[in-house]
Write a protein that holds these residues in place. Structure first.
Motif, PDB file in Angstrom:
ATOM      1  N   LEU A  12       0.869  -1.175   0.000  1.00 32.36           N
ATOM      2  CA  LEU A  12       0.000   0.000   0.000  1.00 32.36           C
ATOM      3  C   LEU A  12       0.906   1.224   0.000  1.00 32.36           C
ATOM      4  CD1 LEU A  12      -2.973   0.967   0.093  1.00 32.36           C
ATOM      5  CD2 LEU A  12      -2.649   1.292   2.564  1.00 32.36           C
ATOM      6  N   GLN A  13       0.947   1.895  -1.137  1.00 26.20           N
ATOM      7  CA  GLN A  13       1.712   3.131  -1.267  1.00 26.20           C
ATOM      8  C   GLN A  13       0.818   4.279  -0.845  1.00 26.20           C
ATOM      9  OE1 GLN A  13       5.001   3.676  -2.280  1.00 26.20           O
ATOM     10  NE2 GLN A  13       4.650   5.807  -1.714  1.00 26.20           N
ATOM     11  N   MET A  14       1.281   5.034   0.129  1.00 23.72           N
ATOM     12  CA  MET A  14       0.485   6.142   0.655  1.00 23.72           C
ATOM     13  C   MET A  14       1.236   7.446   0.427  1.00 23.72           C
ATOM     14  SD  MET A  14      -0.935   4.447   4.189  1.00 23.72           S
ATOM     15  CE  MET A  14       0.644   4.594   5.024  1.00 23.72           C
ATOM     16  N   ASN A  15       0.639   8.349  -0.301  1.00 22.09           N
ATOM     17  CA  ASN A  15       1.250   9.636  -0.618  1.00 22.09           C
ATOM     18  C   ASN A  15       0.427  10.772  -0.023  1.00 22.09           C
ATOM     19  OD1 ASN A  15       3.202   8.294  -2.218  1.00 22.09           O
ATOM     20  ND2 ASN A  15       1.836   8.352  -3.999  1.00 22.09           N
ATOM     21  N   ALA A  16       1.046  11.937   0.026  1.00 24.39           N
ATOM     22  CA  ALA A  16       0.365  13.139   0.533  1.00 24.39           C
ATOM     23  C   ALA A  16      -0.310  12.863   1.872  1.00 24.39           C
ATOM     24  CB  ALA A  16      -0.646  13.647  -0.499  1.00 24.39           C
ATOM     25  N   LEU A  17       0.449  12.280   2.767  1.00 26.38           N
ATOM     26  CA  LEU A  17      -0.117  11.868   4.048  1.00 26.38           C
ATOM     27  C   LEU A  17      -0.612  13.072   4.854  1.00 26.38           C
ATOM     28  CD1 LEU A  17       2.435   9.089   4.963  1.00 26.38           C
ATOM     29  CD2 LEU A  17      -0.021   8.770   4.673  1.00 26.38           C
ATOM     30  N   LYS A  18      -1.675  12.817   5.590  1.00 28.11           N
ATOM     31  CA  LYS A  18      -2.299  13.840   6.425  1.00 28.11           C
ATOM     32  C   LYS A  18      -2.322  13.355   7.868  1.00 28.11           C
ATOM     33  CE  LYS A  18      -5.493  14.775   2.602  1.00 28.11           C
ATOM     34  NZ  LYS A  18      -6.923  14.827   2.200  1.00 28.11           N
ATOM     35  N   PRO A  19      -2.395  14.269   8.816  1.00 29.67           N
ATOM     36  CA  PRO A  19      -2.473  13.822  10.219  1.00 29.67           C
ATOM     37  C   PRO A  19      -3.632  12.861  10.469  1.00 29.67           C
ATOM     38  CG  PRO A  19      -1.957  16.155  10.131  1.00 29.67           C
ATOM     39  CD  PRO A  19      -2.238  15.726   8.716  1.00 29.67           C
ATOM     40  N   GLU A  20      -4.723  13.025   9.752  1.00 27.70           N
ATOM     41  CA  GLU A  20      -5.878  12.137   9.938  1.00 27.70           C
ATOM     42  C   GLU A  20      -5.653  10.738   9.386  1.00 27.70           C
ATOM     43  OE1 GLU A  20      -5.883  15.210   8.606  1.00 27.70           O
ATOM     44  OE2 GLU A  20      -7.291  15.357   6.921  1.00 27.70           O
ATOM     45  N   ASP A  21      -4.521  10.529   8.719  1.00 27.30           N
ATOM     46  CA  ASP A  21      -4.162   9.172   8.288  1.00 27.30           C
ATOM     47  C   ASP A  21      -3.503   8.382   9.420  1.00 27.30           C
ATOM     48  OD1 ASP A  21      -3.175  10.539   5.117  1.00 27.30           O
ATOM     49  OD2 ASP A  21      -5.025   9.434   5.578  1.00 27.30           O
ATOM     50  N   THR A  22      -3.248   9.021  10.537  1.00 30.37           N
ATOM     51  CA  THR A  22      -2.660   8.330  11.673  1.00 30.37           C
ATOM     52  C   THR A  22      -3.582   7.209  12.136  1.00 30.37           C
ATOM     53  OG1 THR A  22      -1.420  10.258  12.414  1.00 30.37           O
ATOM     54  CG2 THR A  22      -1.943   8.589  14.078  1.00 30.37           C
ATOM     55  N   ALA A  23      -3.047   5.993  12.167  1.00 27.38           N
ATOM     56  CA  ALA A  23      -3.850   4.815  12.499  1.00 27.38           C
ATOM     57  C   ALA A  23      -2.944   3.592  12.513  1.00 27.38           C
ATOM     58  CB  ALA A  23      -4.959   4.613  11.473  1.00 27.38           C
ATOM     59  N   VAL A  24      -3.499   2.493  12.984  1.00 27.40           N
ATOM     60  CA  VAL A  24      -2.870   1.192  12.791  1.00 27.40           C
ATOM     61  C   VAL A  24      -3.427   0.626  11.493  1.00 27.40           C
ATOM     62  CG1 VAL A  24      -2.512  -1.120  13.692  1.00 27.40           C
ATOM     63  CG2 VAL A  24      -2.622   0.833  15.266  1.00 27.40           C
ATOM     64  N   TYR A  25      -2.544   0.212  10.622  1.00 31.34           N
ATOM     65  CA  TYR A  25      -2.914  -0.309   9.315  1.00 31.34           C
ATOM     66  C   TYR A  25      -2.765  -1.829   9.308  1.00 31.34           C
ATOM     67  CZ  TYR A  25      -3.205   4.380   7.435  1.00 31.34           C
ATOM     68  OH  TYR A  25      -3.590   5.675   7.190  1.00 31.34           O
ATOM     69  N   TYR A  26      -3.796  -2.485   8.798  1.00 27.47           N
ATOM     70  CA  TYR A  26      -3.852  -3.938   8.773  1.00 27.47           C
ATOM     71  C   TYR A  26      -4.074  -4.438   7.355  1.00 27.47           C
ATOM     72  CZ  TYR A  26      -5.101  -3.328  13.744  1.00 27.47           C
ATOM     73  OH  TYR A  26      -5.132  -2.983  15.069  1.00 27.47           O
ATOM     74  N   CYS A  27      -3.540  -5.613   7.074  1.00 26.62           N
ATOM     75  CA  CYS A  27      -3.973  -6.340   5.897  1.00 26.62           C
ATOM     76  C   CYS A  27      -4.756  -7.564   6.362  1.00 26.62           C
ATOM     77  CB  CYS A  27      -2.803  -6.728   4.990  1.00 26.62           C
ATOM     78  SG  CYS A  27      -1.520  -7.732   5.756  1.00 26.62           S
ATOM     79  N   ALA A  28      -5.657  -8.006   5.513  1.00 29.86           N
ATOM     80  CA  ALA A  28      -6.546  -9.088   5.904  1.00 29.86           C
ATOM     81  C   ALA A  28      -7.068  -9.794   4.665  1.00 29.86           C
ATOM     82  CB  ALA A  28      -7.719  -8.539   6.722  1.00 29.86           C
ATOM     83  N   THR A  29      -7.560 -11.008   4.884  1.00 29.51           N
ATOM     84  CA  THR A  29      -8.184 -11.765   3.813  1.00 29.51           C
ATOM     85  C   THR A  29      -9.414 -12.485   4.343  1.00 29.51           C
ATOM     86  OG1 THR A  29      -7.843 -13.427   2.097  1.00 29.51           O
ATOM     87  CG2 THR A  29      -6.748 -13.822   4.199  1.00 29.51           C
ATOM     88  N   ALA A  30     -10.390 -12.660   3.470  1.00 27.16           N
ATOM     89  CA  ALA A  30     -11.585 -13.437   3.793  1.00 27.16           C
ATOM     90  C   ALA A  30     -11.436 -14.882   3.335  1.00 27.16           C
ATOM     91  CB  ALA A  30     -12.813 -12.801   3.155  1.00 27.16           C
ATOM     92  N   ALA A  31     -10.218 -15.226   2.883  1.00 28.19           N
ATOM     93  CA  ALA A  31      -9.913 -16.593   2.447  1.00 28.19           C
ATOM     94  C   ALA A  31     -10.743 -17.003   1.232  1.00 28.19           C
ATOM     95  CB  ALA A  31     -10.076 -17.600   3.576  1.00 28.19           C
ATOM     96  N   HIS A  32     -10.995 -16.047   0.349  1.00 33.30           N
ATOM     97  CA  HIS A  32     -11.524 -16.343  -0.979  1.00 33.30           C
ATOM     98  C   HIS A  32     -11.046 -15.238  -1.919  1.00 33.30           C
ATOM     99  CE1 HIS A  32     -14.504 -13.167  -0.493  1.00 33.30           C
ATOM    100  NE2 HIS A  32     -15.060 -13.790   0.531  1.00 33.30           N
ATOM    101  N   GLY A  33     -11.421 -15.333  -3.164  1.00 34.02           N
ATOM    102  CA  GLY A  33     -10.812 -14.451  -4.150  1.00 34.02           C
ATOM    103  C   GLY A  33     -11.475 -13.111  -4.370  1.00 34.02           C
ATOM    104  N   TYR A  34     -12.562 -12.819  -3.657  1.00 35.67           N
ATOM    105  CA  TYR A  34     -13.344 -11.619  -3.927  1.00 35.67           C
ATOM    106  C   TYR A  34     -13.105 -10.553  -2.868  1.00 35.67           C
ATOM    107  CZ  TYR A  34     -15.573 -15.021  -6.899  1.00 35.67           C
ATOM    108  OH  TYR A  34     -15.798 -16.001  -7.834  1.00 35.67           O
ATOM    109  N   CYS A  35     -13.131  -9.313  -3.334  1.00 37.44           N
ATOM    110  CA  CYS A  35     -12.858  -8.201  -2.430  1.00 37.44           C
ATOM    111  C   CYS A  35     -14.087  -7.812  -1.618  1.00 37.44           C
ATOM    112  CB  CYS A  35     -12.384  -6.994  -3.225  1.00 37.44           C
ATOM    113  SG  CYS A  35     -10.637  -7.054  -3.649  1.00 37.44           S
ATOM    114  N   SER A  36     -13.823  -7.341  -0.421  1.00 38.06           N
ATOM    115  CA  SER A  36     -14.846  -6.732   0.416  1.00 38.06           C
ATOM    116  C   SER A  36     -14.186  -5.680   1.278  1.00 38.06           C
ATOM    117  CB  SER A  36     -15.531  -7.769   1.311  1.00 38.06           C
ATOM    118  OG  SER A  36     -16.381  -7.117   2.233  1.00 38.06           O
TER     119      SER A  36
END
Length: 124
Positions: free
Chosen positions: A81-105
């Motif tokens: 995840l490339q993040m540009n033009a960061l803002k203070p409101e982007d402050t957070a814990v960032y996670y990656c996750a999967t639903a164990a299938h091929g479709y996005c949600s």
């Protein structure tokens, strides 16, 4: 055993950039979709972006379009995840996750496997 490990977070100044990585094991990226989520202090976890498994279709939260870019390296089992033009409101814990299938949600409740997260702090 499915495993996801995020890295790349840290302290960045407003307007700066960070590139987060999500290394997966126990499955292949052309089998399962991967999403990026974040949770800011006092807020609910929200979906940011997702890349599907088969054709690599990409989806973004509208507010992230133009600033955040998701991509993957199947050979390296890594999603970025490339993040540009960061803002203070982007402050957070960032996670990656999967639903164990091929479709996005974009719904965190649909995800079944999560990494432990990487902290991004945007501050001057």
């Amino acid at each position: 055993q499915l495993r996801l490990v995020e890295s790349g977070g840290g302290l960045e100044q407003p307007g700066g950039s960070l590139r987060l990585s999500c290394v997966v094991s126990g499955f292949f990226l052309d089998y399962y979709a991967i999403g990026w989520f974040r949770q800011a202090p006092g807020k609910e976890r929200e979906g940011l972006s997702c890349i599907s498994s088969s054709d690599g279709s990409i989806y973004y939260l509208d507010s992230m379009k133009g600033r955040f870019t998701i991509d993957r390296d199947i050979a390296m089992n890594t999603v970025y995840l490339q993040m540009n033009a960061l803002k203070p409101e982007d402050t957070a814990v960032y996670y990656c996750a999967t639903a164990a299938h091929g479709y996005c949600s974009g719904q965190p409740s649909y995800m079944t496997y999560w990494g432990k997260g990487t902290l991004v702090t945007v501050s001057s």
